[in-house]
Write a protein that holds these residues in place. Structure first.
Motif, PDB file in Angstrom:
ATOM      1  N   ILE A 194       0.851  -1.187   0.000  1.00  0.00           N
ATOM      2  CA  ILE A 194       0.000   0.000   0.000  1.00  0.00           C
ATOM      3  C   ILE A 194       0.888   1.239   0.000  1.00  0.00           C
ATOM      4  O   ILE A 194       1.874   1.304   0.739  1.00  0.00           O
ATOM      5  CB  ILE A 194      -0.917   0.030   1.245  1.00  0.00           C
ATOM      6  CG1 ILE A 194      -1.890  -1.157   1.213  1.00  0.00           C
ATOM      7  CG2 ILE A 194      -1.691   1.336   1.329  1.00  0.00           C
ATOM      8  CD1 ILE A 194      -2.741  -1.275   2.447  1.00  0.00           C
ATOM      9  N   THR A 195       0.547   2.202  -0.837  1.00  0.00           N
ATOM     10  CA  THR A 195       1.246   3.489  -0.843  1.00  0.00           C
ATOM     11  C   THR A 195       0.284   4.556  -0.343  1.00  0.00           C
ATOM     12  O   THR A 195      -0.887   4.575  -0.737  1.00  0.00           O
ATOM     13  CB  THR A 195       1.741   3.844  -2.255  1.00  0.00           C
ATOM     14  OG1 THR A 195       2.548   2.778  -2.748  1.00  0.00           O
ATOM     15  CG2 THR A 195       2.566   5.131  -2.236  1.00  0.00           C
ATOM     16  N   ALA A 196       0.772   5.417   0.540  1.00  0.00           N
ATOM     17  CA  ALA A 196      -0.090   6.439   1.140  1.00  0.00           C
ATOM     18  C   ALA A 196       0.632   7.773   1.226  1.00  0.00           C
ATOM     19  O   ALA A 196       1.854   7.833   1.247  1.00  0.00           O
ATOM     20  CB  ALA A 196      -0.526   5.992   2.533  1.00  0.00           C
ATOM     21  N   VAL A 197      -0.160   8.844   1.272  1.00  0.00           N
ATOM     22  CA  VAL A 197       0.366  10.193   1.482  1.00  0.00           C
ATOM     23  C   VAL A 197      -0.523  10.878   2.514  1.00  0.00           C
ATOM     24  O   VAL A 197      -1.673  10.477   2.710  1.00  0.00           O
ATOM     25  CB  VAL A 197       0.377  11.019   0.178  1.00  0.00           C
ATOM     26  CG1 VAL A 197       1.335  10.421  -0.842  1.00  0.00           C
ATOM     27  CG2 VAL A 197      -1.023  11.153  -0.411  1.00  0.00           C
ATOM     28  N   PRO A 198      -0.022  11.916   3.195  1.00  0.00           N
ATOM     29  CA  PRO A 198      -0.874  12.629   4.152  1.00  0.00           C
ATOM     30  C   PRO A 198      -2.079  13.235   3.447  1.00  0.00           C
ATOM     31  O   PRO A 198      -2.014  13.581   2.267  1.00  0.00           O
ATOM     32  CB  PRO A 198       0.043  13.735   4.695  1.00  0.00           C
ATOM     33  CG  PRO A 198       1.421  13.271   4.400  1.00  0.00           C
ATOM     34  CD  PRO A 198       1.331  12.489   3.130  1.00  0.00           C
ATOM     35  N   GLU A 199      -3.208  13.304   4.146  1.00  0.00           N
ATOM     36  CA  GLU A 199      -4.347  13.968   3.521  1.00  0.00           C
ATOM     37  C   GLU A 199      -4.020  15.447   3.363  1.00  0.00           C
ATOM     38  O   GLU A 199      -3.212  16.002   4.125  1.00  0.00           O
ATOM     39  CB  GLU A 199      -5.626  13.768   4.336  1.00  0.00           C
ATOM     40  CG  GLU A 199      -5.709  14.549   5.618  1.00  0.00           C
ATOM     41  CD  GLU A 199      -7.124  14.555   6.182  1.00  0.00           C
ATOM     42  OE1 GLU A 199      -7.341  15.282   7.158  1.00  0.00           O
ATOM     43  OE2 GLU A 199      -7.998  13.849   5.658  1.00  0.00           O
ATOM     44  N   PRO A 200      -4.605  16.135   2.365  1.00  0.00           N
ATOM     45  CA  PRO A 200      -4.239  17.525   2.068  1.00  0.00           C
ATOM     46  C   PRO A 200      -4.295  18.471   3.251  1.00  0.00           C
ATOM     47  O   PRO A 200      -3.452  19.330   3.400  1.00  0.00           O
ATOM     48  CB  PRO A 200      -5.267  17.918   0.998  1.00  0.00           C
ATOM     49  CG  PRO A 200      -5.599  16.637   0.326  1.00  0.00           C
ATOM     50  CD  PRO A 200      -5.583  15.596   1.420  1.00  0.00           C
ATOM     51  N   SER A 201      -5.287  18.312   4.133  1.00  0.00           N
ATOM     52  CA  SER A 201      -5.394  19.226   5.271  1.00  0.00           C
ATOM     53  C   SER A 201      -4.192  19.094   6.184  1.00  0.00           C
ATOM     54  O   SER A 201      -3.682  20.070   6.722  1.00  0.00           O
ATOM     55  CB  SER A 201      -6.688  18.963   6.044  1.00  0.00           C
ATOM     56  OG  SER A 201      -6.722  17.629   6.512  1.00  0.00           O
ATOM     57  N   SER A 202      -3.702  17.855   6.370  1.00  0.00           N
ATOM     58  CA  SER A 202      -2.531  17.641   7.217  1.00  0.00           C
ATOM     59  C   SER A 202      -1.296  18.271   6.586  1.00  0.00           C
ATOM     60  O   SER A 202      -0.489  18.917   7.252  1.00  0.00           O
ATOM     61  CB  SER A 202      -2.291  16.136   7.414  1.00  0.00           C
ATOM     62  OG  SER A 202      -3.391  15.538   8.048  1.00  0.00           O
ATOM     63  N   ALA A 203      -1.155  18.081   5.269  1.00  0.00           N
ATOM     64  CA  ALA A 203      -0.014  18.651   4.576  1.00  0.00           C
ATOM     65  C   ALA A 203      -0.054  20.169   4.626  1.00  0.00           C
ATOM     66  O   ALA A 203       0.962  20.839   4.822  1.00  0.00           O
ATOM     67  CB  ALA A 203       0.006  18.168   3.118  1.00  0.00           C
ATOM     68  N   ALA A 204      -1.252  20.733   4.454  1.00  0.00           N
ATOM     69  CA  ALA A 204      -1.383  22.185   4.477  1.00  0.00           C
ATOM     70  C   ALA A 204      -1.036  22.749   5.851  1.00  0.00           C
ATOM     71  O   ALA A 204      -0.388  23.793   5.968  1.00  0.00           O
ATOM     72  CB  ALA A 204      -2.809  22.577   4.091  1.00  0.00           C
ATOM     73  N   LEU A 205      -1.467  22.048   6.912  1.00  0.00           N
ATOM     74  CA  LEU A 205      -1.156  22.508   8.263  1.00  0.00           C
ATOM     75  C   LEU A 205       0.340  22.509   8.517  1.00  0.00           C
ATOM     76  O   LEU A 205       0.884  23.437   9.124  1.00  0.00           O
ATOM     77  CB  LEU A 205      -1.862  21.634   9.292  1.00  0.00           C
ATOM     78  CG  LEU A 205      -3.374  21.844   9.424  1.00  0.00           C
ATOM     79  CD1 LEU A 205      -3.975  20.796  10.345  1.00  0.00           C
ATOM     80  CD2 LEU A 205      -3.671  23.249   9.939  1.00  0.00           C
TER      81      LEU A 205
END
Length: 205
Positions: A180-191
């Motif tokens: 499985i490949t994952a990335v932080p959700e956009p809100s987390s990245a923006a914060l």
């Protein structure tokens, strides 16, 4: 002044880019097909993304996170014919509890033995500590994922390396060769990015 603003913008961009770095979770290291693997008929598998049994690489896993791909190895037996979605359910066998679904279907039988079955996902946030049931879903032929019973849970034939992550679903405790490949959700990245900008501005005062 313009130069300073540009510098801040570039720093913010770099911070957000770093926050979006991918995390890879695998049951095999390296993730390579072995013809000696057992073969199994797979209907669903329970798992949590922060399970200690995963072999993790890349950025630390953030919570919540967005999965971008889910991969399995195809075995040498015939699977159910048709186009198959991959979905993550919060309740085993209940399609109305779907929290994530692939952005496309796959013809599993069109993949060679040992080939990677790769479903891509988009904008599906998952809690890393919650147990989900990843389930192949047979499309009814209209190319749309539906939870009203027209699309149904099905089985696929996959390569099975043995017990890696504890706890299976449906009475089967084996876990499959999966990645499985994952990335932080956009809100987390923006914060994280805003935090970097705030730190820069604070230092400039």
């Amino acid at each position: 002044m313009i130069k300073s603003i540009t510098h801040i913008a570039l720093t913010l961009s770099a911070t957000v880019y770093t926050a979006n770095a991918a995390t890879t979770l695998a049951t095999l290291d390296p993730f390579i097909y072995d013809s000696e693997m057992d073969q199994g008929t797979w209907t669903h598998q329970s798992l949590t993304l922060n399970d200690g049994g995963w072999i993790s690489s890349g950025a630390p896993l953030s919570n919540p996170t967005q999965i971008t791909s889910f991969e399995l190895f195809r075995d040498n037996s015939t699977s159910v014919a048709g186009q198959i979605w991959m979905a993550a359910l919060s309740i085993q066998g209940d399609l109305t509890s779907t929290v994530a679904v692939s952005s496309h279907t796959l013809d599993v039988n069109g993949t060679a033995q040992g080939g990677i079955l790769a479903w891509n996902f988009a904008a599906n946030s998952l809690d890393t500590g919650t147990q989900y049931f990843f389930t192949p879903i047979l499309d009814d032929g209209d190319g749309m994922f539906e939870t009203d019973g027209s699309d149904t849970a099905t089985t696929v034939r996959v390569a099975v390396p043995g017990d890696i992550i504890s706890g299976g679903a449906g009475g089967d405790t084996k876990d499959w060769a999966m990645r499985i490949t994952a990335v932080p959700e956009p809100s987390s990245a923006a914060l994280l990015g805003l935090g970097g900008l705030a730190l820069i501005l604070r230092r400039r005062k």
